[in-house]
Design a protein around this motif. Structure first.
Motif, short mmCIF file in Angstrom:
data_model
loop_
_atom_site.label_atom_id
_atom_site.label_comp_id
_atom_site.label_asym_id
_atom_site.label_seq_id
_atom_site.Cartn_x
_atom_site.Cartn_y
_atom_site.Cartn_z
N ARG A 367 -10.80 3.40 -12.69
CA ARG A 367 -10.76 1.94 -12.64
C ARG A 367 -9.33 1.43 -12.73
O ARG A 367 -8.92 0.49 -12.01
CB ARG A 367 -11.58 1.38 -13.79
N ILE A 368 -8.50 2.04 -13.56
CA ILE A 368 -7.08 1.63 -13.67
C ILE A 368 -6.36 1.90 -12.36
O ILE A 368 -5.55 1.08 -11.89
CB ILE A 368 -6.43 2.38 -14.84
N GLU A 369 -6.64 3.01 -11.73
CA GLU A 369 -5.97 3.36 -10.47
C GLU A 369 -6.34 2.37 -9.36
O GLU A 369 -5.46 1.94 -8.58
CB GLU A 369 -6.36 4.78 -10.08
N VAL A 370 -7.61 2.01 -9.32
CA VAL A 370 -8.04 1.07 -8.28
C VAL A 370 -7.38 -0.31 -8.48
O VAL A 370 -6.93 -0.96 -7.53
CB VAL A 370 -9.57 0.95 -8.29
N ILE A 371 -7.31 -0.76 -9.72
CA ILE A 371 -6.68 -2.07 -9.98
C ILE A 371 -5.20 -2.04 -9.60
O ILE A 371 -4.66 -3.00 -9.02
CB ILE A 371 -6.87 -2.45 -11.45
N ARG A 372 -4.51 -0.95 -9.90
CA ARG A 372 -3.09 -0.86 -9.56
C ARG A 372 -2.88 -0.85 -8.03
O ARG A 372 -1.95 -1.47 -7.51
CB ARG A 372 -2.48 0.38 -10.19
N ASP A 373 -3.76 -0.14 -7.35
CA ASP A 373 -3.64 -0.14 -5.88
C ASP A 373 -3.87 -1.55 -5.31
O ASP A 373 -3.19 -1.98 -4.37
CB ASP A 373 -4.65 0.83 -5.27
N ARG A 374 -4.76 -2.27 -5.92
CA ARG A 374 -5.04 -3.63 -5.45
C ARG A 374 -3.86 -4.57 -5.71
O ARG A 374 -3.50 -5.40 -4.86
CB ARG A 374 -6.29 -4.14 -6.16
N ILE A 375 -3.26 -4.38 -6.83
CA ILE A 375 -2.09 -5.21 -7.15
C ILE A 375 -0.94 -4.91 -6.18
O ILE A 375 -0.26 -5.81 -5.70
CB ILE A 375 -1.66 -4.98 -8.60
N ALA A 376 -0.72 -3.64 -5.90
CA ALA A 376 0.34 -3.26 -4.96
C ALA A 376 0.06 -3.84 -3.57
O ALA A 376 0.98 -4.30 -2.87
CB ALA A 376 0.47 -1.75 -4.91
N ALA A 377 -1.21 -3.80 -3.17
CA ALA A 377 -1.55 -4.35 -1.86
C ALA A 377 -1.32 -5.85 -1.82
O ALA A 377 -0.81 -6.41 -0.81
CB ALA A 377 -3.00 -4.02 -1.53
N THR A 381 1.70 -8.14 0.52
CA THR A 381 1.50 -9.25 1.47
C THR A 381 2.63 -10.28 1.40
O THR A 381 2.82 -11.05 2.34
CB THR A 381 0.16 -9.95 1.17
N PHE A 382 3.38 -10.32 0.29
CA PHE A 382 4.50 -11.25 0.16
C PHE A 382 5.80 -10.66 0.70
O PHE A 382 6.84 -11.31 0.64
CB PHE A 382 4.70 -11.65 -1.29
N ALA A 383 5.76 -9.43 1.18
CA ALA A 383 6.93 -8.76 1.72
C ALA A 383 6.58 -8.25 3.11
O ALA A 383 5.52 -8.49 3.65
CB ALA A 383 7.38 -7.62 0.80
N THR A 384 7.50 -7.53 3.68
CA THR A 384 7.28 -7.00 5.03
C THR A 384 6.52 -5.69 4.92
O THR A 384 7.08 -4.60 4.91
CB THR A 384 8.64 -6.76 5.72
N SER A 385 5.23 -5.80 4.84
CA SER A 385 4.37 -4.62 4.73
C SER A 385 3.44 -4.58 5.93
O SER A 385 3.45 -5.46 6.79
CB SER A 385 3.58 -4.66 3.42
N ASP A 386 2.62 -3.57 5.99
CA ASP A 386 1.68 -3.42 7.09
C ASP A 386 0.42 -4.24 6.91
O ASP A 386 -0.42 -4.30 7.81
CB ASP A 386 1.27 -1.93 7.24
N ASP A 387 0.32 -4.90 5.76
CA ASP A 387 -0.85 -5.73 5.53
C ASP A 387 -0.72 -7.00 6.36
O ASP A 387 0.26 -7.73 6.25
CB ASP A 387 -0.95 -6.08 4.05
#
Length: 483
Positions: A367-377, A381-387
């Motif tokens: 659960r901690i890993e999933v939340i961290r991945d979501r935060i990174a994603a 979105t506020f930077a030049t990413s592939d999202d």
């Protein structure tokens, strides 16, 4: 030892020195008679006053004759006897016998006589100066017609209290002018132009008024068949303009052969000037309105273009307000941060209460890993990413484009408001007259004929003719002396 007389020195000194020497030796009758003959010869040759060259030649001849007479032993003065010692009685007797002192009297000047050149000067002065002055005076006092002068003065004024309107108009007010100086300069040139002459001639008949005394007074009247160019030339003689550039005041002096005609012409000049100022005022109002409407049309077109670009952006990105969208994204990120903190706390509790192979540890860690991945994603979105967003573009590019469109639309709106206010002010200014002619001296009705100024004209004619005659006389004598 006595000194012998020097004949050459006496000859060079002239007849006066010889005569003086002769008077000092009155006992020698031969010498005195010879010198008197020489002096008489000099006088006989001077029956008529001669020129400088003749007088020089006569003096040279007299000096040569005197030198020959002094060189002759018969006429030469005797040498003084050797001085001897004299007693007191002899000196007294000699002093008693001594002649009185000789006083030299200069010869009288020759009486001046008239020569042909003097008669020529007098005749030329009479022909070149006296006769023209007399003819001019006869013409001025007997032939020339009286002229009456009407005075009128005015200036160009602008409506006071127009600073607020000029502030709203901005640069548009410059087309109408800020002061009346330029309009006064234009009016000064207009009064001397052919246009006003033709206009007044068409209304009141200037040619007939100024040709009234033709041909009785040809110097001060206008000929009946004068062209418009001739009438303009005569107009400048009869209408005198005084213009003060510092105060922008114009004063006119209008001449005519009748007092009523002078006042009438002055009134027509004021009316024509007023029409010209009204034309300038109308042209200025039209220019202000035209440029204000052009600026308003340009502002409206810019505002339409900015709004259309913003609508296309919203249609393409399906984002109505990126600012609200980014606030929502920041809310999601904050919620994830809070959930991550709770998950970490729960994981620490599970580690303290369970064994190493307990499935709850794996579940908490997952659960901690999933939340961290979501935060990174979300941060990506506020930077030049592939999202990418819904439109297939990254979020920073969309934000930059939206900000640019927003600035363009705000500027277009401000420009539109300023242009709309400028149109309103221009319309308000166009509804009233802001430039007008202000007479400070109304056309006067003269009572006395002040022109032509006969004494002044006669004096000027005499002065210039006298100067011309004096210059020609000096030139003649200069050339004569050089010959």
């Amino acid at each position: 030892m006595p000194q012998e007389p020097r004949p050459r020195a006496l000859a060079a000194a002239g007849p006066r020195a010889a005569l003086k020497t002769a008077t000092r030796h009155p006992g020698d009758s031969g010498e005195a008679s010879g010198l008197r003959r020489l002096a008489g010869a000099g006088k006989r040759g001077s029956g008529k006053p001669a020129g400088p060259r003749a007088r020089a030649a006569q003096a040279a001849r007299e000096a040569a004759a005197l030198e020959e007479a002094l060189a002759d032993p018969k006429t030469a003065p005797p040498a003084d006897p050797e001085p001897e010692e004299e007693t007191g009685s002899k000196r007294r007797k000699r002093a008693e016998r001594a002649p009185p002192p000789v006083v030299e009297i200069r010869p009288l000047a020759v009486t001046a006589e008239m020569h042909p050149r003097h008669h020529g000067l007098m005749i030329s002065f009479a022909l070149m100066v006296l006769m023209p002055v007399i003819l001019a005076m006869v013409y001025l006092w007997t032939v020339s017609a009286d002229q009456y002068a009407s005075t009128v003065g005015f200036t160009v004024r602008r409506e006071e209290g127009g600073s607020a309107s000029a502030e709203l108009l901005g640069g548009l007010a410059q087309f109408a002018g800020s002061t009346g100086s330029s309009e006064t300069d234009i009016l000064y040139e207009f009064i001397q132009s052919q246009e006003i002459v033709a206009s007044i001639d068409e209304r009141i008949g200037l040619t007939d008024l100024y040709a009234e005394h033709w041909p009785g007074d040809p110097l001060f009247s206008l000929w009946p068949d004068a062209t418009i160019e001739d009438l303009q030339w005569y107009w400048k003689r009869m209408v005198r303009i005084s213009y003060d550039q510092s105060s922008h005041l114009i004063e006119l002096r209008v001449l005519a052969f009748e007092a009523e005609d002078a006042q009438r012409i002055a009134g027509e000049i004021v009316a024509s000037s007023q029409r010209m100022i009204n034309d300038l005022n109308t042209q200025a109002r039209e220019d202000v309105m035209r440029y204000a409407n052009e600026d308003l049309d340009a502002a409206v077109a810019r505002l339409k273009a900015a709004r259309e670009a913003l609508s296309r952006f919203r249609t393409r990105t399906q984002i109505v307000d990126p600012a609200a969208d980014i606030q929502g994204r920041m809310g999601v990120l904050n919620n994830l941060q809070q959930q991550l903190a709770e998950a970490l706390i729960e994981y620490d509790i599970v580690l303290g209460t369970t064994n190493e192979g307990d499935p709850r540890r794996v579940q908490s860690a997952r659960r901690i890993e999933v939340i961290r991945d979501r935060i990174a994603a979300e941060r990506q979105t506020f930077a030049t990413s592939d999202d990418v967003g819904i439109a297939g573009e990254n979020y920073p590019t969309l934000i930059a484009e939206f900000e640019s469109l927003t600035v363009d639309m705000q500027f277009a709106e401000e420009t539109y408001r300023a242009a709309l206010a400028g149109v309103d002010v221009a319309r308000a200014k166009a509804s009233r007259q802001t430039l007008y002619l202000a007479p400070y001296i109304n056309p006067t009705l003269p009572q006395t004929a002040e022109f032509p100024q006969r004494f002044v004209l006669a004096g000027l004619i005499a002065l210039f003719l006298g100067m011309a005659w004096a210059i020609m006389t000096l030139v003649y004598y200069s050339i004569r002396d050089r010959r």
